[in-house]
Design an enzyme around this catalytic site. Structure first.
Site, PDB file in Angstrom:
ATOM      1  N   CYS A  88     -40.288  -5.671 -13.768  1.00 56.26           N
ATOM      2  CA  CYS A  88     -39.316  -5.942 -14.828  1.00 56.26           C
ATOM      3  C   CYS A  88     -39.040  -7.440 -14.917  1.00 56.26           C
ATOM      4  O   CYS A  88     -38.261  -7.990 -14.123  1.00 56.26           O
ATOM      5  CB  CYS A  88     -38.016  -5.180 -14.583  1.00 56.26           C
ATOM      6  SG  CYS A  88     -36.791  -5.484 -15.889  1.00 56.26           S
ATOM      7  N   CYS A  91     -35.299  -8.468 -15.397  1.00 48.50           N
ATOM      8  CA  CYS A  91     -34.511  -8.384 -14.158  1.00 48.50           C
ATOM      9  C   CYS A  91     -34.914  -9.483 -13.175  1.00 48.50           C
ATOM     10  O   CYS A  91     -34.055 -10.059 -12.497  1.00 48.50           O
ATOM     11  CB  CYS A  91     -34.670  -7.006 -13.518  1.00 48.50           C
ATOM     12  SG  CYS A  91     -33.945  -5.663 -14.496  1.00 48.50           S
TER      13      CYS A  91
END
EC number: 1.11.1.28
Length: 178
Positions: free
Chosen positions: A131, A134
């Site tokens: 991700c 993130c």
């Protein structure tokens, strides 16, 4: 099972993984709690029961029950956030970026361990789960808190090694060619 016994289970084609596991076992560049919480969170994120058990056993004498729970929480909360925010990041429709997530994630604000430890564990799990949104968010929090790029890179290197151990164990279970 410990890291040493995990290394012993790795087949010859995973010699580099074995050597890398030895390197992280002997690496003292991170504080003890930081290192073992990181390894446990990454092992859980690998979704391999043998790897998770090995690192949980290895971490047992290095983590308080609270730190162990925080490492487990980091893997768990990132399992949710990484899926959601990877979607938001990759979706072509920009509307999703404006919508509230409506996900509970209170543990990020109160993890039970120093914030930098938890953020480092979340960053490493986010690297495993792929991700980018993130990764960027946790890297920024860490950088703003004064965590060096070397420490951040070490965490991601450890994550890569733990993930490769899980893959090696699974690859070794393939049946032999007839």
């Amino acid at each position: 099972m410990s890291i040493d016994s995990l290394k012993g289970q790795l087949p010859d084609f995973a010699k580099d993984v074995r050597l890398n596991l030895g390197s992280i076992a002997n690496d003292d560049s991170l504080k003890e709690q930081t290192k073992y919480g990181l390894l446990l969170a990454c092992a859980l994120a690998s979704r391999n029961a043998e790897v998770a058990a090995a690192f949980d056993r290895e971490a047992a004498s290095h983590l308080t029950p609270e730190a162990r729970d925080a490492a487990r929480a980091a893997a768990t909360i990132m399992g949710m956030n990484n899926v959601y925010y990877r979607f938001v990041h990759l979706a072509s429709n920009p509307v999703y970026k404006t919508m509230p997530a409506k996900l509970r994630m209170g543990v990020i604000g109160s993890p039970g361990v120093p914030k930098t430890d938890f953020e480092l564990w979340c960053l490493a799990v986010s690297a495993i789960n792929g991700c980018g949104m993130c990764i960027d968010a946790h890297e920024k929090v860490l950088a703003d808190a004064g965590v060096t790029q070397e420490v951040i890179q070490t965490a991601v290197r450890f994550a890569a090694i733990v993930q490769s151990a899980a893959i090696a164990l699974e690859a070794a279970q393939l049946p032999a060619f007839a």
